[in-house]
Structures are given as C-alpha cells and as structure tokens.
Design a protein around this motif. Structure first.
Motif, PDB file in Angstrom:
ATOM      1  N   ARG A 362     -61.677 -48.610 -78.361  1.00  0.00           N
ATOM      2  CA  ARG A 362     -62.231 -47.502 -77.571  1.00  0.00           C
ATOM      3  C   ARG A 362     -63.722 -47.324 -77.845  1.00  0.00           C
ATOM      4  O   ARG A 362     -64.505 -47.012 -76.932  1.00  0.00           O
ATOM      5  CB  ARG A 362     -61.481 -46.206 -77.880  1.00  0.00           C
ATOM      6  N   ALA A 363     -64.135 -47.518 -79.098  1.00  0.00           N
ATOM      7  CA  ALA A 363     -65.558 -47.411 -79.432  1.00  0.00           C
ATOM      8  C   ALA A 363     -66.361 -48.459 -78.679  1.00  0.00           C
ATOM      9  O   ALA A 363     -67.466 -48.187 -78.188  1.00  0.00           O
ATOM     10  CB  ALA A 363     -65.754 -47.563 -80.939  1.00  0.00           C
ATOM     11  N   ARG A 364     -65.827 -49.668 -78.576  1.00  0.00           N
ATOM     12  CA  ARG A 364     -66.534 -50.710 -77.832  1.00  0.00           C
ATOM     13  C   ARG A 364     -66.627 -50.361 -76.347  1.00  0.00           C
ATOM     14  O   ARG A 364     -67.664 -50.566 -75.709  1.00  0.00           O
ATOM     15  CB  ARG A 364     -65.815 -52.049 -77.996  1.00  0.00           C
ATOM     16  N   GLU A 365     -65.548 -49.802 -75.788  1.00  0.00           N
ATOM     17  CA  GLU A 365     -65.575 -49.415 -74.378  1.00  0.00           C
ATOM     18  C   GLU A 365     -66.598 -48.299 -74.137  1.00  0.00           C
ATOM     19  O   GLU A 365     -67.306 -48.305 -73.135  1.00  0.00           O
ATOM     20  CB  GLU A 365     -64.176 -48.970 -73.935  1.00  0.00           C
ATOM     21  N   TYR A 366     -66.663 -47.335 -75.051  1.00  0.00           N
ATOM     22  CA  TYR A 366     -67.669 -46.277 -74.933  1.00  0.00           C
ATOM     23  C   TYR A 366     -69.074 -46.862 -74.995  1.00  0.00           C
ATOM     24  O   TYR A 366     -69.968 -46.467 -74.236  1.00  0.00           O
ATOM     25  CB  TYR A 366     -67.491 -45.241 -76.047  1.00  0.00           C
ATOM     26  N   ALA A 367     -69.281 -47.795 -75.920  1.00  0.00           N
ATOM     27  CA  ALA A 367     -70.608 -48.402 -76.069  1.00  0.00           C
ATOM     28  C   ALA A 367     -70.978 -49.199 -74.817  1.00  0.00           C
ATOM     29  O   ALA A 367     -72.115 -49.129 -74.343  1.00  0.00           O
ATOM     30  CB  ALA A 367     -70.635 -49.295 -77.313  1.00  0.00           C
ATOM     31  N   LEU A 368     -70.028 -49.962 -74.284  1.00  0.00           N
ATOM     32  CA  LEU A 368     -70.301 -50.727 -73.063  1.00  0.00           C
ATOM     33  C   LEU A 368     -70.610 -49.809 -71.891  1.00  0.00           C
ATOM     34  O   LEU A 368     -71.503 -50.086 -71.086  1.00  0.00           O
ATOM     35  CB  LEU A 368     -69.096 -51.615 -72.729  1.00  0.00           C
ATOM     36  N   HIS A 369     -69.875 -48.711 -71.801  1.00  0.00           N
ATOM     37  CA  HIS A 369     -70.133 -47.752 -70.720  1.00  0.00           C
ATOM     38  C   HIS A 369     -71.500 -47.114 -70.877  1.00  0.00           C
ATOM     39  O   HIS A 369     -72.230 -46.902 -69.891  1.00  0.00           O
ATOM     40  CB  HIS A 369     -69.044 -46.683 -70.707  1.00  0.00           C
ATOM     41  N   SER A 370     -71.881 -46.807 -72.114  1.00  0.00           N
ATOM     42  CA  SER A 370     -73.180 -46.184 -72.347  1.00  0.00           C
ATOM     43  C   SER A 370     -74.324 -47.139 -72.046  1.00  0.00           C
ATOM     44  O   SER A 370     -75.360 -46.741 -71.514  1.00  0.00           O
ATOM     45  CB  SER A 370     -73.270 -45.706 -73.800  1.00  0.00           C
ATOM     46  N   VAL A 371     -74.144 -48.422 -72.393  1.00  0.00           N
ATOM     47  CA  VAL A 371     -75.217 -49.403 -72.208  1.00  0.00           C
ATOM     48  C   VAL A 371     -75.276 -49.918 -70.777  1.00  0.00           C
ATOM     49  O   VAL A 371     -76.357 -50.063 -70.201  1.00  0.00           O
ATOM     50  CB  VAL A 371     -75.029 -50.577 -73.202  1.00  0.00           C
ATOM     51  N   LYS A 372     -74.114 -50.173 -70.187  1.00  0.00           N
ATOM     52  CA  LYS A 372     -74.073 -50.850 -68.895  1.00  0.00           C
ATOM     53  C   LYS A 372     -73.669 -49.953 -67.730  1.00  0.00           C
ATOM     54  O   LYS A 372     -73.749 -50.367 -66.578  1.00  0.00           O
ATOM     55  CB  LYS A 372     -73.108 -52.039 -68.976  1.00  0.00           C
ATOM     56  N   GLY A 373     -73.227 -48.734 -68.016  1.00  0.00           N
ATOM     57  CA  GLY A 373     -72.844 -47.827 -66.954  1.00  0.00           C
ATOM     58  C   GLY A 373     -71.433 -48.101 -66.459  1.00  0.00           C
ATOM     59  O   GLY A 373     -70.797 -49.099 -66.802  1.00  0.00           O
ATOM     60  N   SER A 374     -70.937 -47.218 -65.600  1.00  0.00           N
ATOM     61  CA  SER A 374     -69.586 -47.355 -65.063  1.00  0.00           C
ATOM     62  C   SER A 374     -69.597 -48.217 -63.808  1.00  0.00           C
ATOM     63  O   SER A 374     -70.627 -48.405 -63.158  1.00  0.00           O
ATOM     64  CB  SER A 374     -69.004 -45.975 -64.751  1.00  0.00           C
ATOM     65  N   LEU A 375     -68.423 -48.730 -63.455  1.00  0.00           N
ATOM     66  CA  LEU A 375     -68.302 -49.574 -62.271  1.00  0.00           C
ATOM     67  C   LEU A 375     -68.575 -48.776 -61.004  1.00  0.00           C
ATOM     68  O   LEU A 375     -69.221 -49.269 -60.070  1.00  0.00           O
ATOM     69  CB  LEU A 375     -66.899 -50.175 -62.223  1.00  0.00           C
ATOM     70  N   GLU A 376     -68.075 -47.540 -60.945  1.00  0.00           N
ATOM     71  CA  GLU A 376     -68.248 -46.726 -59.750  1.00  0.00           C
ATOM     72  C   GLU A 376     -69.709 -46.336 -59.543  1.00  0.00           C
ATOM     73  O   GLU A 376     -70.227 -46.390 -58.416  1.00  0.00           O
ATOM     74  CB  GLU A 376     -67.374 -45.467 -59.847  1.00  0.00           C
ATOM     75  N   GLU A 377     -70.402 -45.965 -60.613  1.00  0.00           N
ATOM     76  CA  GLU A 377     -71.810 -45.609 -60.482  1.00  0.00           C
ATOM     77  C   GLU A 377     -72.646 -46.805 -60.050  1.00  0.00           C
ATOM     78  O   GLU A 377     -73.652 -46.660 -59.353  1.00  0.00           O
ATOM     79  CB  GLU A 377     -72.328 -45.070 -61.817  1.00  0.00           C
ATOM     80  N   SER A 378     -72.224 -47.999 -60.462  1.00  0.00           N
ATOM     81  CA  SER A 378     -72.979 -49.194 -60.118  1.00  0.00           C
ATOM     82  C   SER A 378     -72.970 -49.454 -58.614  1.00  0.00           C
ATOM     83  O   SER A 378     -73.980 -49.880 -58.046  1.00  0.00           O
ATOM     84  CB  SER A 378     -72.401 -50.404 -60.865  1.00  0.00           C
ATOM     85  N   PHE A 379     -71.857 -49.199 -57.957  1.00  0.00           N
ATOM     86  CA  PHE A 379     -71.811 -49.370 -56.501  1.00  0.00           C
ATOM     87  C   PHE A 379     -72.747 -48.396 -55.798  1.00  0.00           C
ATOM     88  O   PHE A 379     -73.363 -48.739 -54.787  1.00  0.00           O
ATOM     89  CB  PHE A 379     -70.381 -49.186 -55.997  1.00  0.00           C
ATOM     90  N   SER A 380     -72.869 -47.189 -56.311  1.00  0.00           N
ATOM     91  CA  SER A 380     -73.756 -46.202 -55.690  1.00  0.00           C
ATOM     92  C   SER A 380     -75.226 -46.558 -55.857  1.00  0.00           C
ATOM     93  O   SER A 380     -76.064 -46.126 -55.065  1.00  0.00           O
ATOM     94  CB  SER A 380     -73.484 -44.815 -56.285  1.00  0.00           C
ATOM     95  N   LEU A 381     -75.566 -47.371 -56.880  1.00  0.00           N
ATOM     96  CA  LEU A 381     -76.957 -47.768 -57.112  1.00  0.00           C
ATOM     97  C   LEU A 381     -77.348 -49.044 -56.377  1.00  0.00           C
ATOM     98  O   LEU A 381     -78.527 -49.384 -56.322  1.00  0.00           O
ATOM     99  CB  LEU A 381     -77.193 -47.977 -58.621  1.00  0.00           C
ATOM    100  N   LEU A 382     -76.366 -49.743 -55.811  1.00  0.00           N
ATOM    101  CA  LEU A 382     -76.634 -51.075 -55.265  1.00  0.00           C
ATOM    102  C   LEU A 382     -77.636 -51.039 -54.112  1.00  0.00           C
ATOM    103  O   LEU A 382     -78.531 -51.890 -54.018  1.00  0.00           O
ATOM    104  CB  LEU A 382     -75.321 -51.715 -54.820  1.00  0.00           C
TER     105      LEU A 382
END
Length: 805
Positions: A362-382
C-alpha cells in the motif's frame, strides 16, 4: 571490493532557508572508502581530511535526505548510520557535511550556560579546608549533562566542578565571601534562545551545593525548550498548510528518531500529541489559525525522558501513507521495480521497524499515486498536454477520439521533428506493431517505426486504442497516411495480422506489404519440429538471387513437404527478399517496432498522460544523443554503412573484373559470373539495387577502375542525412501548473474509458497470432499427440500383466 566515493564538505555552517536546510561550506575534498567502513574509521578519515585533531575537536557528520519533502539533515552517530550513508552513495553522490569545534568551546561555549556553583562551607564541617590543586593534568572530561534532566527535587548535593572554574585560593582573600550561584543565573540576553546546559568535568574534589541556589536555572520555559527542535522543522510558531501536513511531519520525525506518540485531542481546530510513555515530557500542541487552514505549533517540548523498554519494532506511526513519503524518491522512475519485499527490508534497516507485506504494498501504491498521479486525472489532463506539446514542438500532430458521452476511445501522436526527419532522410520502410497496455483500463498501443541510415530505430508515430480490431487499425493507419502524404516506393512490414493486412490494402493501396520473417520462423518451429527446416527457411529468406532461393526451397521440400506447402501458401513475395515486390533494403523483420515496445514496456503501466510524456522524453534523449553522434562522424557514410562496405570490400579483393562495355562489367568469383551496370546501378546478384549499397561485385569494379564507391551509395546512408534526420530538437512541455492553454481546452475534460479491467487476472504478454500455433506435444512411444512418453497410457497396455497360477 568497489570503493564508495563521496565528497566531504566542511568549513561552514547549516542555515535554514524557507524551511529547507542548506550547508554553506567553503571547502570540499573527495574521499573513497570501502562499503564496510565503521563509524570509527569514518571519523578518523574525516579528521585527517579536514586536518582536525580528535582529542581537541568535536566533529559532527551529517548528510541531507534526497526527498521531495524538506527533511532535516541526519547526523551520523554510529555504524548503522554509516552503513546507510554508504548505501545511499551507491545510488547517487550524497555529500557528507562536516562541522568541527573545539572541545573546550563545546563544553563552555556560547550554547551552554556556564554555571559553576561555588563551595558553601558549613560551620559544622570537621577538619581544615583543603587547598585545591594548581594543575589538573590528570583530569578526564565527562559527558555534558542537560539542564532539562535536572530539577530542584533531583539535583545532586555534590557536583564535580571543572578545574578551570575552581577559585584560585592563592589569589582569593579568605575573608571575602564567594559570589552566589543565583547571581550568575541572572545573566541575560545571550542565552535567551538557547537551551541552557551545565558543563561538568571530573574533579578530584567534590563540593556541596545548595539545591535552592540553582532553582532558577533548571526551571526552563517551554518557549526556550521548543527551539531545540528547530533543526527538525518543528518548533513553536512553526506553520503547516493543514493538519494532515503537520501530522505527516511529526510522524516522519517519530520514525527517524525512534519514538512513538499518542493523540490525546484532535479536532478541526486543535491537535494535541503526547509520548506513549505516561511519564515522558515530550508533547506538542497545535491550533488552527483563525480564518485559515494553516496549523501553528503553540507548545512543543521535544525532549524524551522515557524508558527504552517502551520502544517496539512495530511502530504505531509507521502507516502506509507515512512510509510512502520516504520511498517516493525510489518510485520516481518508470518501472515498478521497487518491490514490497525490498521496502520492508529498507524500512527495517533505516528505522528498525517491522512492517507487513500488505502495508509495504500500500505504501508503494501511495507513493506511485503521489509521484505519477491517478489514472482518471491523467485522462482529464490529456487535452491540455496535447495543446502544449503542439506549441512547444511545431508540426506535431495529436488527435483524441471519444464516444458520445465524452469517454476516451483512441489517441494518436506524431512529433513534428520525426515527421520532417522521415520525409527528408529516412528509408520508406515502416514496421507497424502493437503492444498491450497494463493499467486499469488496459487498451492497445500502436506503433509505426523505421530505421535510419545508421541502422537505428526511428519511431514515427504512436497510437492508443481501446482494443485491437479492424476499425482501430484503420483509424491509426488513416492518421499515419494524413501525416505522410504520398510516399514513393513505400513498404510496410508487420506480423501476419489480418487487421493490419486489411488496413494497409485499403488505406495504402499503392504500398507494398511484407511479412515479418521472424514470426514466420516461429510458426515453422511450432508446426514442424525439424530444426533443419527452420535454418533453411531463414537462409532462403535472406538471399538475393532467385536461383539460389529456389535451391534452398528444394532442400526444404526434401526435408518436409508440409513446410514447403505452408510457405507457398503465404506467398514468396510476402517474405522472400529475392521475390519481394518492393524494396525492403535490409529490413526483414519488425524488430524495429518490437524493440521500441520493449523499451517502453514498464511505462505501459503509467497513466496515459505520463505514458505519452515518457515517450516524448525518450525521443528527446534519442534525438539529442544521435544528433551529437552524427555530427562527430568523420566519414561520408554512417558508421553502420561504412562497416558494411568494409566487409564487402574485403570479400571483393580476390574478384576478377572484365570489361564488357563502357558501363558494363563482368565480375568473376571462381566459376560464378555477375554482370554490373554502373549506369543503371544494377548487379545480377540483385543486392546492389535492393539495398542501394554497392555489393562486393560493384566494389571490385570501383577498385579496379578507380571509381569512388560513395557516389554509388543512396543518400539515406550518408552522415549528412543522419544529421538532418535528428536536426530538430524535441522540447518538453513543462509542469502542468505552467501550461498556457486556451479556456476551451482547459474546460474540455476527457473521461476515462467506459470499460476497465475487472478483478480477474489479465495477461500482460502479447497475444499469439493466428499462425503462431501453440506447440503440441507428441508422444515418443505411441506417436500420438497431446501427451508425452511419461504420461503415455497406451504403452501400459503393451506390457503383459502377470497372472497367478
């Protein structure tokens, strides 16, 4: 053993600038030590480096954390700290910051209150007053005692007095009373912002002290004590943007300094923390500023006096979110190579805390989300990213396709630098391939790539679709046609995918299409087990002469007629170089595209905007490196083309050249004769016209008649063409907060795909093609298919069963 190299920075001091700690050093020297260095060895090495004497100086060694969160520097105090510092230097150069001060200044310096109680004599004392010795060379220093550890109730009645503070009895008048301790405790100003200390040294004499005489000294206000935590970033009046940031900061300190705390009061406006030990004095009180979300520390006592027995290896503050802050720097790369098991080991080594595998995951998933952002937010930025990409890189083509409900369906991108480089300097042979995306929404990534004159991969266009279908390939190939326009002698190479073949036939009717030789070879392996067939096929596919090709096919027919029939059904023109309808040059496989897919393999798990930017960054690096390499080439051709000509030249040294006409020559290699026509640029071996590079027969003619072979080479292989292919740089788009996009694009937010991966396990490997059949087992005993000799049941029936008489 490899030595660990790191710089030692000294002759300076630490400063705090906007909450970030910086060491202003004036000297720097390099040091190399083995990874197994101990604390004592490191201290001695540092002392020699800065020319300090350990007996006269106190050396403090610290290093700064490589973390996005501003953290205080960590002091090295033991072997474990040294091992962690060495491990950090294997990843990146982490400087060691060193400060040195005189031990006498450390004991009685400006950060200490020099309190020396004078002897108080009682009239009931028995015996004459002893004279203090004039010298104390034999005295050994003791450790410093903090004032906060003393109180009027536990102050000892006997204190060992430093020799240099004992009154000189030879110069002191007996009838003059010594100054009282209370008068020294009233010295003002300089010690207001510092934690008072009493410096004690060993002495051969002990004197009696009245506890009431130092009552005012040991009574320290919370405001004074709070400043001792200034280096940790937490102190009275320190501001944090919200309550969560304050809790995260205190949690990180608790892990670093190995203590635990409990929350005694928590609300929207108040946060009160205390140490888990009931008798410990550590505490913190913070309150929300009126009319703001900021929290301010009101009271803070950073000193612990609790027992070591309360420390546990399962730290209550070691939450998955908190641990993610420490591992963010290692999750900043593309791959998820930082496994939960490695996280557990690192946290145990760094903080001595055991965490579960689930918490590490879970710590790794939190870190990845913090560094790379969420999948849903990424579509809104495209959409905004594409507009900035086109602004920064003129000529870039991007396109996003959605459904009626504005859900993402497909994406296309081709950078302007790649488009112009392909049109001017790249051979018109395009390999197309696809790869599976690995994220929550999966999908397919399409790729079109070529080869430059130096035989390197030259990516042309990328696409992302929801699935691999006829419509998806038609859409991608249509966008590819729009950016290229009409290209003469265009050739496509792909695996034997029906959708690709249909799309190329419909959208590029004048282009030639060839099959990837590697994939056909894999099918031969699966269908026909004879190794000789596989080897003969690859040899036949690479031949230039049709006569030689027919000879090899005859051999394949002798070995296995089924393999020959299979290759005939595919069509010689689709895979054989000798019968190819178009000019494939030396490109016989789609390895060009598959190599690029392999490079972005780990990136295929990223959110879509991060994935696209990773591809752009990859091309940016390639263009910069290859442009510099091309500029530094000293020959007319690229390094790869020059090497090919050199090998062919060496073969042609024994060839005999006979003149037939002004432009025609006969080249004899033993009993083989080949006809060369320099005017038409042909050779009967077909290698010259198919690759546009002189074959060994042409090179033999050039050598005999003193003709420059470089004039017969295609311009695609020249070093100038290579420079032109990578001439234009590729620029980054910057951080999202710096993007300057139109209001329409900013408000146009794309939604994620309507379908996403279920909880079922999904494969991350490439799907097998129609002709890539799975290998079927064949039994070595009975010859049947579907099992092997170990599981064969037919053999059991052959063995007669023993019968009793």
């Amino acid at each position: 053993m490899d030595l660990v190299r790191f710089p030692v920075v000294f002759d300076g001091e630490w400063v705090n600038v906007d909450g970030k700690y910086k060491f202003n050093g004036r000297e720097c020297k390099g040091v190399m030590l083995p990874p197994s260095t101990t604390y004592t060895e490191l201290l001695k090495t540092v002392a020699r480096t800065i020319n300090a004497n350990l007996s006269d100086s106190k050396i403090t060694m610290k290093f700064a954390w490589n973390s996005p969160e501003p953290l205080p520097p960590t002091e090295i105090t033991g072997d474990e700290d040294v091992q962690f510092f060495m491990a950090e230097n294997r990843v990146a150069r982490t400087p060691l910051y060193v400060t040195s001060e005189s031990r006498s200044d450390y004991r009685l310096g400006k950060d200490c209150v020099d309190v020396v109680p004078e002897p108080k004599y009682n009239q009931h004392d028995v015996g004459p007053r002893e004279e203090m010795p004039a010298t104390f060379d034999h005295v050994e220093p003791l450790s410093i005692v903090d004032v906060e550890g003393l109180s009027p109730n536990n102050l000892p009645n006997e204190i060992e007095v430093p020799p240099d503070e004992v009154p000189d009895t030879q110069h002191t008048q007996p009838n003059k009373s010594p100054p009282s301790v209370s008068s020294r405790s009233s010295r003002p100003a300089p010690y207001k912002d510092r934690l008072p200390r009493i410096s004690l040294l060993a002495s051969s004499k002990k004197i009696v002290v009245d506890p009431n005489a130092v009552r005012n000294i040991v009574r320290v206000k919370d405001d004074f004590v709070s400043h001792s935590g200034h280096n940790d970033g937490v102190y009275v009046k320190a501001l944090f943007k919200d309550k969560e940031e304050l809790q995260m900061k205190i949690g990180m300190l608790a892990l670093q300094k190995n203590f635990e705390y409990r929350v005694t009061r928590s609300s929207k406006d108040i946060l009160v923390l205390k140490c888990v030990a009931k008798d410990c004095k550590w505490r913190l009180r913070a309150a929300k500023l009126k009319g703001s979300d900021f929290f301010q520390v009101r009271k803070y006592y950073p000193v612990h006096n609790c027992s070591l027995d309360i420390s546990q290896r399962n730290h209550r503050q070691a939450s998955s979110k908190l641990i993610s802050k420490f591992i963010q720097s290692k999750c900043d790369g593309v791959a998820r190579s930082y496994k939960p098991g490695s996280i557990r080991e690192d946290i145990l080594k760094q903080f001595g805390v055991n965490i579960s595998y689930d918490k590490a995951w879970r710590a790794r998933e939190y870190a990845l989300h913090s560094v790379k952002g969420s999948l849903e937010e990424s579509f809104s930025l495209l959409s905004a990213y594409c507009e900035m990409l086109e602004k920064k890189n003129p000529g870039t083509i991007t396109h996003i396709e959605t459904d009626l409900e504005n859900h993402f369906q497909s994406f296309f991108m081709a950078l302007g630098s790649s488009i112009r480089g392909f049109r001017s300097s790249i051979r018109p042979v395009i390999a197309v391939d696809r790869a599976l995306l690995k994220g929550k929404y999966q999908g397919i990534m399409f790729l079109a790539a070529c080869k430059d004159g130096n035989d390197q991969t030259y990516p042309l266009a990328f696409g992302i679709g929801d699935s691999e279908s006829d419509s998806s390939w038609d859409w991608f190939l249509t966008k590819l046609r729009d950016l290229m326009g009409e290209v003469d002698d265009l050739v496509f190479i792909s695996d034997d995918n029906v959708s690709i073949r249909k799309g190329i036939t419909n959208i590029f009717p004048h282009a030639n299409h060839g099959a990837c030789v590697h994939h056909i070879g894999q099918n031969l392996k699966a269908k026909f087990k004879d190794v000789n067939v596989h080897e003969l096929f690859f040899k036949a596919a690479s031949l230039y002469r049709q006569s030689e090709f027919n000879d090899f096919m005859a051999e394949i027919r002798k070995v296995d007629q089924r393999a020959d029939q299979y290759l005939v059904e595919i069509g010689y023109e689709n895979w054989a170089r000798a019968y190819s309808d178009g000019r494939r040059y030396n490109i016989m496989t789609i390895n060009t595209a598959e190599c690029t897919n392999a490079i972005v393999k780990d990136a295929r798990e990223l959110p879509i905007t991060k994935l696209v930017d990773h591809i752009r960054e990859l091309l940016q690096v390639w263009f910069w490196e290859r442009r510099n390499e091309a500029v530094n080439m000293n020959s007319q051709l690229t390094n790869w083309a020059e090497g090919e000509l050199q090998q062919r030249h060496d073969k042609s040294l024994s060839y005999q050249v006979l003149e037939s006409d002004l432009n025609e020559f006969i080249v004899k290699d033993g009993f083989v004769e080949d006809k060369v026509n320099l005017h038409e640029r042909t050779c009967s071996c077909q290698e010259f016209q198919l690759e546009q590079l002189p074959c060994e027969h042409v090179l033999a003619v050039c050598r005999i008649h003193n003709i420059s072979c470089y004039t017969l080479c295609s311009s695609f292989y020249s070093s100038e063409a290579l420079v032109a292919a990578y001439a234009e740089p590729i620029y980054p788009v910057g951080a999202p907060e710096e993007w300057d996009v139109s209001e329409e694009v900013r408000n146009h937010i794309f939604l994620p795909p309507a379908k996403h991966r279920t909880c079922e396990h999904s494969t991350k490997k490439r799907k097998q093609l129609q002709r890539e059949d799975k290998m079927v087992r064949k039994c070595g005993k009975c010859g049947s298919l579907g099992h092997n000799r170990q599981t064969c049941k037919a053999a059991e029936a052959v063995i007669p069963s023993s019968s009793s008489c």
